[in-house]
Design an enzyme around this catalytic site. Structure first.
Site, PDB file in Angstrom:
ATOM      1  NE  ARG A  75      -2.230  -1.098   3.609  1.00 43.03           N
ATOM      2  CZ  ARG A  75      -1.574  -0.386   4.488  1.00 43.03           C
ATOM      3  NH1 ARG A  75      -1.643   0.877   4.347  1.00 43.03           N
ATOM      4  NH2 ARG A  75      -1.367  -0.908   5.501  1.00 43.03           N
ATOM      5  CE1 TYR A 203       1.705  -7.087  -3.750  1.00 45.08           C
ATOM      6  CE2 TYR A 203       0.673  -5.927  -1.962  1.00 45.08           C
ATOM      7  CZ  TYR A 203       1.091  -6.903  -2.439  1.00 45.08           C
ATOM      8  OH  TYR A 203       1.480  -7.792  -1.562  1.00 45.08           O
ATOM      9  CE  LYS A 212      -6.386  -3.513   4.504  1.00 42.68           C
ATOM     10  NZ  LYS A 212      -6.273  -3.751   5.899  1.00 42.68           N
ATOM     11  CG  HIS A 232      -7.170  -2.792  10.046  1.00 46.49           C
ATOM     12  ND1 HIS A 232      -5.675  -2.611  10.194  1.00 46.49           N
ATOM     13  CD2 HIS A 232      -6.780  -3.893   9.188  1.00 46.49           C
ATOM     14  CE1 HIS A 232      -4.999  -3.321   9.415  1.00 46.49           C
ATOM     15  NE2 HIS A 232      -5.685  -4.177   8.656  1.00 46.49           N
ATOM     16  CB  SER A 254      -0.912  -3.441   8.141  1.00 47.26           C
ATOM     17  OG  SER A 254      -1.834  -2.783   7.749  1.00 47.26           O
ATOM     18  CB  CYS A 256       0.433  -6.240  13.832  1.00 41.40           C
ATOM     19  SG  CYS A 256       1.882  -4.917  13.714  1.00 41.40           S
ATOM     20  CG  ASP A 281      -7.618  -7.004   6.980  1.00 46.99           C
ATOM     21  OD1 ASP A 281      -6.450  -6.969   7.630  1.00 46.99           O
ATOM     22  OD2 ASP A 281      -7.665  -6.135   6.140  1.00 46.99           O
ATOM     23  NE  ARG A 373      -0.281  -8.372   2.337  1.00 44.41           N
ATOM     24  CZ  ARG A 373      -0.673  -7.900   3.508  1.00 44.41           C
ATOM     25  NH1 ARG A 373      -1.742  -8.746   4.095  1.00 44.41           N
ATOM     26  NH2 ARG A 373      -0.024  -7.288   4.709  1.00 44.41           N
TER      27      ARG A 373
END
Ligand code: GTP
Ligand code: SPV
Ligand code: MN
Length: 588
Positions: A75, A203, A212, A232, A254, A256, A281, A373
């Site tokens: 991002r 991406y 998001k 989130h 993110s 974590c 998420d 990912r």
């Protein structure tokens, strides 16, 4: 390809697609319906065009691989804009540009941007069909990779037109790949128009616009107006051996640990406990008639971090991604299997790295990009909770704020009450990760893990959280965790992963009044007898004390670091948070 005829008669959709086609001038328009045949045809085309590589179908049935441009691997927070009417509405933590100015800029960039290309119309739902929280989005994109990924991570296709009916209320998302030049990259949100425009990226969170952009940035702005929360957060069900079900939501920044925590496999000592995944998420949460906060996961799949995932750390993820998965920027073995750092103890002798270069264990750079990912359907997950499809969502008993901090932050503590919990969330800090471009490992304030995702003024967002208390008869208990604290030698003080069950058990027990706690400066902490260490190897009460240590000197520094954000938000900072700050300082 034979879908150049619209598969909806919704006039608003038809008009918008026509206008967008007029602007971007594609060679053809493809209307997605979400069917299996469509997936097969588009996948075949993507392989033929070299956008996807077909992986070893014996080892990884239905799996494909994509390499993104090396300048486009995460991002781009510095290129992400909230284009609300005034800069004040976006607030000091967001990039802002006046809507008209951004539209002019992007209209120029998108003019003729799809010449020689196909314009795909991707209708999708965020949320289960029929939920009062569910939102319809339509993404217009010229990326076949985005189409195939959206098909996995959202409920994509005809189902969205079903929910929309003749309505005009849908999110308008336009994605033009352009040439991927970072200078032309804009992730622009127009909360007032319920619109998103994304350019020059291909991406993840930059381009899978339901995630998001819609579910968090536009979603949070909408949630503030409508009285709910777009967060989130992972959502899990913890089920005790006696069948008692407790639903827990967790906001960790993110990379974590949300996906891992949501798929947790309890250690042998906790046999009989079942952890099931509702989401990994994003959570949309609304006060319900029962006075509780009810949560849905708006997504339909996981877009998860590959590095570190293995059979020991996250066996459920390994099963989830063993079929029908799109991998991005991992490394390849000679027989077209996938590999990433941490997948196996010993790396294979020969790989092709994420850039397509030969790689050996002697190579100086990682084989897989640190933000590589997988995109996999959530029903692939052996721990999938069918409640994920329940339009009413699940009642949340606990909210956990989690961080990645090498120092200062103890393993776990509990807020004294909701307002204190909001303070803990508002002062969340974490070390930056590869999920966003820029330096990694720098401590930053990341309130509620929403710094990059809050679509309006952060001060107003805090106020919204505080007000939510009055709508809740039974507010969730609030906790703070840190799996990532280290000793002087850099070794993690807590083993993490499945062992996080021990922390979760204490949290669940606290929610039901089954576990005792001690009052500490930060909040409630487990006493030595309230935290189950049975069956842990090389970990005793002394180790726990170290992981739980509250160092007052570190905390005084922490308080000063927090003031930085308070100054930034100044006039918009709710007074409750200033009082909480004073109370904390008085306890230190
Ligand atoms: P986003 O998808 O970016 O929002 O990330 P996430 O919050 O879902 O994080 P994820 O679960 O994918 O974990 C990110 C990284 O942290 C991975 O490399 C994991 O292996 C690692 N990780 C997750 N949980 C733990 C833990 O308990 N301890 C340690 N040491 N590492 C963990
Ligand atoms: C995150 O960065 O928090 C993610 C990955 O979940 S992305 O979809 O790229 O935003
Ligand atoms: Mn995330």
């Amino acid at each position: 390809m034979n879908s150049q005829k619209p598969n909806t008669s919704n006039p608003a959709v038809l008009r918008w697609v026509e206008e967008t086609a007029h602007l971007t001038q594609p060679d053809q328009i493809y209307w997605c319906n979400g069917s299996e045949e469509e997936k097969n045809a588009l996948t075949e085309e993507a392989v033929a065009r070299g956008v996807l590589i077909k992986l070893n179908q014996e080892k990884l049935p239905g799996c494909y691989y994509h390499r993104s441009n090396p300048s486009d691997v995460a991002r781009s927070e510095d290129r992400t804009f909230i284009c609300s009417e005034t800069a004040d509405d976006a607030g000091p933590t967001n990039n802002w540009m006046a809507p008209a100015e951004m539209h002019t800029k992007l209209r120029a960039l998108c003019t003729g941007a799809m010449r020689g290309r196909t314009l795909y119309v991707v209708p999708y739902l965020m949320g289960p069909l029929g939920s009062s929280l569910t939102k319809v989005g339509i993404e217009i994109t010229d990326s076949i990779y985005v189409v195939l990924s959206m098909r996995i991570v959202t409920r994509m296709g005809q189902i969205a037109y079903e929910q929309l009916g003749a309505g005009t209320n849908f999110n308008r998302g336009l994605h033009c790949m352009l040439d991927l030049d970072p200078q032309k990259r804009y992730i622009a949100h127009f909360p007032w128009e319920n619109a998103i425009i994304s350019t020059s990226s291909n991406y993840g969170g930059n381009v899978l616009l339901g995630k998001k952009c819609l579910a968090l940035r536009i979603g949070s702005a909408l949630a503030q107006k409508e009285g709910w929360l777009a967060e989130h957060m992972l959502i899990l069900r913890a089920e005790s051996p006696t069948g008692e079900r407790t639903y827990v939501a967790g906001a960790f920044p993110s990379a974590c640990g949300k996906t891992n925590f949501a798929m947790l496999v309890p250690p042998p000592h906790f046999a009989g406990w079942k952890i099931r995944t509702i989401g990994d998420d994003i959570a949309w949460m609304k006060p319900d008639a029962d006075g509780r906060l009810h949560a849905i996961n708006p997504e339909n799949g996981y877009f998860g971090v590959a590095p570190g995932t293995n059979m020991a750390t996250n066996p459920n993820a390994m099963a989830t991604i063993s079929h029908d998965t799109i991998y991005t920027n991992v490394a390849l073995t000679p027989d077209l299997d996938v590999w990433w750092e941490g997948k196996t103890k010993e790396p294979p002798p020969n790989l092709t790295d994420w850039k397509g270069q030969p790689w050996t264990p002697e190579s100086k750079t990682p084989a897989a990009h640190p933000n590589s990912r997988f995109a996999a359907p959530m029903t692939n997950n052996p721990a999938y909770a069918p409640e994920a499809n329940d339009p009413n969502g699940v009642p949340i008993s606990a909210i956990i704020f989690g961080c990645r901090r090498t120092t200062t932050m103890p393993l776990v503590y509990q807020a004294f009450n909701w307002i204190h919990g909001v303070f803990i969330g508002a002062t969340l800090s974490s070390e930056t990760t590869a999920a966003a471009t820029g330096a990694v490992g720098q401590v930053r304030r990341d309130p509620m893990a929403m710094l990059p995702f809050c679509g309006y003024n952060m001060g107003h967002y805090f106020r919204h959280w505080l007000r939510m208390r009055k709508k809740l008869l039974i507010p969730p208990r609030i906790f703070h965790v840190n799996w990532f604290r280290r000793d002087e030698k850099g070794k993690y003080l807590w083993p993490g992963f499945g062992e996080n069950m021990r922390v979760l058990k204490w949290i669940v027990d606290r929610c039901h009044g089954h576990a005792d706690a001690r009052e500490a400066a930060l909040g409630w902490v487990p006493g030595p007898r309230d935290f189950d260490l049975t069956g842990m190897e090389n970990f005793d009460a002394m180790n726990l004390a170290k992981a739980q240590e509250i160092n007052l000197e570190e905390w005084r520094r922490e308080s000063l670091a927090n003031d930085e954000l308070s100054f930034k938000l100044h006039s918009e900072l709710p007074k409750e948070l200033a009082y909480q700050r004073e109370l904390l300082v008085s306890r230190l």
